[in-house]
Design a protein around this motif. Sequence first.
Motif, PDB file in Angstrom:
ATOM      1  N   LEU A   1      62.032  42.425  20.477  1.00  0.00           N
ATOM      2  CA  LEU A   1      60.668  42.887  20.246  1.00  0.00           C
ATOM      3  C   LEU A   1      60.415  43.179  18.767  1.00  0.00           C
ATOM      4  O   LEU A   1      59.325  42.969  18.257  1.00  0.00           O
ATOM      5  CB  LEU A   1      60.399  44.137  21.092  1.00  0.00           C
ATOM      6  N   ARG A   2      61.428  43.668  18.108  1.00  0.00           N
ATOM      7  CA  ARG A   2      61.365  43.953  16.665  1.00  0.00           C
ATOM      8  C   ARG A   2      62.428  43.100  15.953  1.00  0.00           C
ATOM      9  O   ARG A   2      63.510  43.581  15.651  1.00  0.00           O
ATOM     10  CB  ARG A   2      61.623  45.433  16.413  1.00  0.00           C
ATOM     11  N   PRO A   3      62.114  41.834  15.697  1.00  0.00           N
ATOM     12  CA  PRO A   3      63.136  40.928  15.153  1.00  0.00           C
ATOM     13  C   PRO A   3      63.612  41.295  13.746  1.00  0.00           C
ATOM     14  O   PRO A   3      64.620  40.773  13.294  1.00  0.00           O
ATOM     15  CB  PRO A   3      62.453  39.559  15.192  1.00  0.00           C
ATOM     16  N   TRP A   4      62.933  42.184  13.056  1.00  0.00           N
ATOM     17  CA  TRP A   4      63.404  42.667  11.751  1.00  0.00           C
ATOM     18  C   TRP A   4      64.556  43.655  11.957  1.00  0.00           C
ATOM     19  O   TRP A   4      65.182  44.064  11.000  1.00  0.00           O
ATOM     20  CB  TRP A   4      62.268  43.299  10.951  1.00  0.00           C
TER      21      TRP A   4
ATOM     22  N   LYS B   1      54.279  43.653  12.219  1.00  0.00           N
ATOM     23  CA  LYS B   1      55.179  44.802  12.428  1.00  0.00           C
ATOM     24  C   LYS B   1      54.525  45.921  13.230  1.00  0.00           C
ATOM     25  O   LYS B   1      55.215  46.788  13.749  1.00  0.00           O
ATOM     26  CB  LYS B   1      55.712  45.315  11.097  1.00  0.00           C
ATOM     27  N   ARG B   2      53.221  45.893  13.355  1.00  0.00           N
ATOM     28  CA  ARG B   2      52.516  46.910  14.143  1.00  0.00           C
ATOM     29  C   ARG B   2      52.403  46.541  15.621  1.00  0.00           C
ATOM     30  O   ARG B   2      52.157  47.404  16.460  1.00  0.00           O
ATOM     31  CB  ARG B   2      51.097  47.132  13.592  1.00  0.00           C
ATOM     32  N   LEU B   3      52.556  45.276  15.940  1.00  0.00           N
ATOM     33  CA  LEU B   3      52.341  44.806  17.310  1.00  0.00           C
ATOM     34  C   LEU B   3      53.218  45.517  18.348  1.00  0.00           C
ATOM     35  O   LEU B   3      52.714  45.861  19.419  1.00  0.00           O
ATOM     36  CB  LEU B   3      52.509  43.293  17.398  1.00  0.00           C
ATOM     37  N   PRO B   4      54.506  45.777  18.089  1.00  0.00           N
ATOM     38  CA  PRO B   4      55.291  46.495  19.099  1.00  0.00           C
ATOM     39  C   PRO B   4      54.752  47.899  19.394  1.00  0.00           C
ATOM     40  O   PRO B   4      54.797  48.355  20.539  1.00  0.00           O
ATOM     41  CB  PRO B   4      56.698  46.569  18.493  1.00  0.00           C
ATOM     42  N   GLU B   5      54.201  48.552  18.386  1.00  0.00           N
ATOM     43  CA  GLU B   5      53.615  49.884  18.582  1.00  0.00           C
ATOM     44  C   GLU B   5      52.390  49.819  19.494  1.00  0.00           C
ATOM     45  O   GLU B   5      52.093  50.754  20.214  1.00  0.00           O
ATOM     46  CB  GLU B   5      53.157  50.483  17.246  1.00  0.00           C
TER      47      GLU B   5
ATOM     48  N   LEU C   1      54.293  40.005  23.729  1.00  0.00           N
ATOM     49  CA  LEU C   1      55.561  40.188  23.034  1.00  0.00           C
ATOM     50  C   LEU C   1      56.677  40.690  23.958  1.00  0.00           C
ATOM     51  O   LEU C   1      57.838  40.659  23.594  1.00  0.00           O
ATOM     52  CB  LEU C   1      55.407  41.163  21.849  1.00  0.00           C
ATOM     53  N   ARG C   2      56.301  41.169  25.117  1.00  0.00           N
ATOM     54  CA  ARG C   2      57.330  41.703  26.030  1.00  0.00           C
ATOM     55  C   ARG C   2      58.104  40.619  26.695  1.00  0.00           C
ATOM     56  O   ARG C   2      57.735  39.541  26.908  1.00  0.00           O
ATOM     57  CB  ARG C   2      56.677  42.581  27.103  1.00  0.00           C
TER      58      ARG C   2
END
Length: 187
Positions: free
Chosen positions: A104-107, A176-180, A186-187
């Motif tokens: 979900l957060r590939p960074w 970078k805000r999308l998971p929040e 994205l799930r």
Amino acid sequence: MMNTTHAAMGVTLAAPLVAVAPELAPIAALAGFAGGVFPDFDMVVGEHRRTLHFPVYYSLAAVVAGAAVFVAPIPTSTGVAATFFLLSAALHSITDAAGGGLELRPWEPSDERGVYLHPAKRWVAPRRWIRWDGAPEDLLLAVVLSVPGLLLFDQRIRTLTVLGLGVSVVYTAFRKRLPEWDVPILR
């Protein structure tokens, strides 16, 4: 990589036809755009980078379709469209391994699934050359790959290219805000 980067790759694949078969270049570019977008529909139906990502099978099908177009006395727009759709879908599927994993957060890399290789029944590990979809280098690649769509093709393809670039810029700005925000896709 962003879906828009893959779409621009598909249009770029068709660029040489502008010189050798200009009457077929627009259909090849549109099919390349569609083929670049298509594999990511598995984000909605199935398992991402597995259900509609077929690096080997799309490649083989593209070779067969391309050979049929090559040996045909007069290449048809349908044959050219099928070839460029399959080429672009193959390139999309192959280049997804150049990016990040499926986290979900590939960074924050933790997933070692780049793309599924169906004949081998295993995942190819992500290379992270493009660290994640929407990373600055992904946007740069989308911009570079959009140049042929902007300079060589008709208004339809230029419009699609400009729209793709707009989506790329917005997506990169907010990635970078999308998971929040708990974006379901994205799930």
